[in-house]
Write an enzyme that holds these catalytic residues in place. Structure first.
Site, PDB file in Angstrom:
ATOM      1  N   CYS A  45       3.074   4.579  -0.102  1.00 59.80           N
ATOM      2  CA  CYS A  45       2.748   3.165  -0.293  1.00 59.80           C
ATOM      3  C   CYS A  45       1.237   2.934  -0.152  1.00 59.80           C
ATOM      4  CB  CYS A  45       3.432   2.278   0.740  1.00 59.80           C
ATOM      5  SG  CYS A  45       5.088   2.744   1.161  1.00 59.80           S
ATOM      6  N   ASP A  46       0.625   3.554   0.848  1.00 61.23           N
ATOM      7  CA  ASP A  46      -0.744   3.176   1.228  1.00 61.23           C
ATOM      8  C   ASP A  46      -1.795   4.248   0.973  1.00 61.23           C
ATOM      9  OD1 ASP A  46       0.348   0.795   2.153  1.00 61.23           O
ATOM     10  OD2 ASP A  46       0.763   1.636   4.129  1.00 61.23           O
ATOM     11  N   CYS A  53       3.608   5.042   5.742  1.00 58.87           N
ATOM     12  CA  CYS A  53       4.043   5.399   4.393  1.00 58.87           C
ATOM     13  C   CYS A  53       2.861   5.794   3.509  1.00 58.87           C
ATOM     14  CB  CYS A  53       4.802   4.219   3.776  1.00 58.87           C
ATOM     15  SG  CYS A  53       5.291   4.536   2.088  1.00 58.87           S
TER      16      CYS A  53
END
Ligand code: NDP
Length: 329
Positions: free
Chosen positions: A146-147, A143
């Site tokens: 997200c990261d 992701c």
């Protein structure tokens, strides 16, 4: 088969919805408005896959687009406003052998439902390399939204060639000096518009006919070893982040043995409906759709499931009030 004592002590609900993506929340909105008093269990990833998306440009009704998490918060609020009982919990097993359907939440809480709507969605697939597992969370991610932040100023790679991979590569190209896209064939599966956007980015480097052999590094990612299937040549690309975007797997393992599914685990429904092979159990969203897999189609199938559940329950009620036992559609 569960015991009647067990059933007597447990909570009973009319309509239980499993999952909190567009399918689950839409089913909840319709079920609540039909007075089915739905209880919805969110699962661990509250809001589903759209929580990991940035801009959603293709959901009708948003002329300027909307952020995925914002859309899911709106859907949740709408479901709540209509009267859905939304609970945080993960369904760990089911028993569809009785008249009432048993659903176990977090391995402890037992609930019996007259109708169950499945909207458990799908999860990211992994390559299956030991190095991918070892370095997951230490440079390996599924992701970018997200990261990606953690890899600002670093070179990264994205494996995959669908819309998700393009989206991830585009997102990362705004944070990272170089994004290597590892494409296993000589063409991409992604939509033309996404391919065009990738092409227009000078810092995305597409490696065609390229397979990932190993992700390199002891405790953090330092590179990736790839094989060019045309030239049979192996090369190492120095990177600090490795993003996997190779598609999804339906979250249907808990229904194995109870519900009909295809070889990949997608739930099978009767043509043109959300009915599964078990009466009173309905399937919607990405858990049963491997073709369209869009937020809008998931929402549409959630609506279908709620309407099917409503018809099933009113038919059942009618039969029971006349002391008739057979339930048919
Ligand atoms: P897809 O199944 O569309 O694509 C998966 C990609 O991963 C394919 O290119 C596939 O290669 C590749 N792949 C699979 N296994 C491997 C492997 N072991 N090694 C290397 N590559 C591999 O999944 P997506 O998640 O991209 O998209 C799912 C659905 O969601 C699609 O319908 C898509 O259109 C939609 N979507 C829409 C978006 C939007 O409209 N903004 C954003 C994201 C997704 P190959 O082609 O060779 O099989």
């Amino acid at each position: 088969m569960y015991s009647s004592m067990e059933q007597q002590q447990a909570e009973k609900v009319k309509c239980l919805i499993i999952g909190s993506g567009p399918a689950g929340y839409t089913a909840a909105i319709y079920a609540a408005r039909a007075n089915l008093k739905p209880v919805l269990y969110t699962g661990v990833e509250v809001g589903g896959q759209l929580m990991q998306t940035t801009e959603v440009e293709n959901f009708p009704g948003y002329p300027d687009g909307i952020l995925g998490p914002e859309m899911m918060t709106d859907l949740q609020k709408q479901a709540e406003r209509m009267g859905t009982d939304i609970r945080f919990g993960y369904v760990t097993s089911v028993d569809f052998s009785g008249k009432l359907h048993k659903v176990v939440v977090d391995e402890t809480t037992q609930i019996y439902a007259e109708a169950v709507i499945i909207a458990t969605g799908a999860s990211a697939k992994w390559l299956g390399l030991p190095s991918e597992q070892r370095l997951n969370g230490s440079g390996v991610s599924a992701c970018a939204v997200c990261d990606g932040f953690f890899y600002r100023g670093m070179d990264v790679a994205v494996v995959g060639a669908g819309d998700t991979a393009c989206e991830e590569a585009l997102y990362l190209s705004n944070l990272c000096p170089k994004v290597h896209m590892l494409v296993r064939r000589d063409e991409m599966r992604a939509s033309k518009i996404m391919q065009e956007r990738v092409k227009a980015k000078s810092n995305i480097l597409v490696h065609w006919n390229t397979e990932t052999e190993e992700i390199l590094g002891e405790n953090t990612v330092t590179g990736v070893r790839v094989l060019n299937s045309r030239t049979n040549q192996t090369t190492e690309i120095p990177i600090q982040g490795f993003f996997v975007a190779i598609g999804h797997k339906p979250n249907t393992d808990i229904f194995k043995g109870w519900l009909d599914m295809d070889a990949e685990g997608y739930l099978l429904t009767k043509s043109g409906s959300s009915h599964t092979n078990v009466e009173g159990v309905f399937a919607s969203g990405d858990a049963q759709d491997k073709i369209y897999r869009q937020a809008v189609t998931a929402a549409g199938s959630g609506c279908m499931a709620a309407l099917d559940a409503e018809r099933y329950l009113s038919h059942k009620e009618f039969m029971e009030s006349h002391n008739w036992t057979a339930v048919s559609h």
